[in-house]
Design an enzyme around this catalytic site. Structure first.
Site, PDB file in Angstrom:
ATOM      1  N   ASP A  99       0.853  -1.189   0.000  1.00 31.06           N
ATOM      2  CA  ASP A  99       0.000   0.000   0.000  1.00 31.06           C
ATOM      3  C   ASP A  99       0.886   1.235   0.000  1.00 31.06           C
ATOM      4  O   ASP A  99       2.089   1.151   0.219  1.00 31.06           O
ATOM      5  CB  ASP A  99      -1.002  -0.001   1.163  1.00 31.06           C
ATOM      6  CG  ASP A  99      -0.357   0.102   2.531  1.00 31.06           C
ATOM      7  OD1 ASP A  99       0.853  -0.187   2.643  1.00 31.06           O
ATOM      8  OD2 ASP A  99      -1.046   0.466   3.493  1.00 31.06           O
ATOM      9  N   PRO A 100       0.325   2.410  -0.277  1.00 31.63           N
ATOM     10  CA  PRO A 100       1.146   3.618  -0.421  1.00 31.63           C
ATOM     11  C   PRO A 100       1.810   4.015   0.898  1.00 31.63           C
ATOM     12  O   PRO A 100       1.360   3.653   1.989  1.00 31.63           O
ATOM     13  CB  PRO A 100       0.133   4.687  -0.863  1.00 31.63           C
ATOM     14  CG  PRO A 100      -1.048   3.933  -1.373  1.00 31.63           C
ATOM     15  CD  PRO A 100      -1.098   2.668  -0.579  1.00 31.63           C
TER      16      PRO A 100
END
EC number: 3.2.2.27
Length: 255
Positions: A99-100
């Site tokens: 995920d970011p």
């Protein structure tokens, strides 16, 4: 395929236009979806099939709700920025992230990459060290922006495309993983002979390309907490050797 270059067309609305609304009706309208996220139209055959799934409408509704109640990263215009660097037919290598980055100013839509003006995170530092180990003469700028790789045909794709500021994995249950998995599955069916780099258990469980159709490379995650030092990873060298056997231009891994 799974158990689970030309210059892309400039997307709509990149020059300060008002943020378009998210589509809500099912099936979701491609034109509205594209405008809302500034998606390059070359990716339509891979993304549009997901819009017929009611789960995608539910995903977007929850994403929109989160945007109203918390700071969501990256900014909406960057959630699908990975579609704007190369077309599906120009992808040569797929690197899967989780995920970011969840701190402001870091994430810009490419897995592992950060904006050029922010410090290089530890995991990315280990990735770049592995590149240097594979290619001692590679030119490294000291920055962590991997846009050059993306333009060269490296798809840097997280399985979860958004995150709440300061809360890692906070959007992991929204449904992005299903959406992204469908996109990657269609890419793999369309493009045999891709190189997949799957680092860590999450990537290896989330994306399962057919090794008879693709070159699948696995290693531990580049996190400093991993038991196996990522600096010994030879994926960048192995990927280029494979591409050369198929008479495909290798990747210049300099940053």
């Amino acid at each position: 395929m799974f158990s689970a270059s030309t210059t892309p067309e400039q997307p709509l609305g990149l020059s300060g236009d008002a943020t378009p609304p998210l589509p809500t009706s099912v099936p979701l309208d491609w034109a509205a979806f594209r405008r809302a996220f500034l998606i390059d139209d070359a990716w339509r055959p891979l993304l549009e099939p997901e819009l017929a799934n009611p789960l995608t409408a539910r995903l977007l509704a929850e994403y929109d709700r989160r945007c109203q109640t918390e700071e969501v990263l990256p900014p909406r215009e960057d959630v699908f920025s990975w579609t704007r660097y190369c077309t599906p037919d120009d992808v040569r290598v797929v690197i899967i992230g989780q995920d970011p980055y969840h701190h402001p100013g870091q994430a810009h839509g490419l897995a592992f990459s950060v904006r050029a003006d922010v410090p290089v995170p530890p995991s990315l530092r280990n990735v770049l060290a592995a590149v240097k180990n594979c290619y001692p003469d590679a030119r490294m700028s000291g920055r962590g922006c991997l846009e050059k790789w993306a333009r060269d045909g490296v798809l840097l794709l997280n399985t979860t495309l958004t995150v709440k500021r300061g809360a890692a994995a906070s959007h992991s249950k929204l449904g992005w993983d299903r959406f992204v998995g469908g996109v990657v599955q269609r890419l793999a069916a369309r493009r045999p002979g891709l190189v997949f780099m799957l680092w860590g258990a999450h990537a290896q469980n989330a994306i399962r390309p057919d090794p008879r159709q693709h070159y699948v490379l696995k290693f531990s995650h580049p996190s400093p907490l991993s038991k196996v030092p990522f600096g010994t990873c030879q994926h960048f060298l192995a990927a280029n050797r494979y591409l050369e056997t198929r008479d495909i231009m290798p990747i210049d891994w300099s940053v």
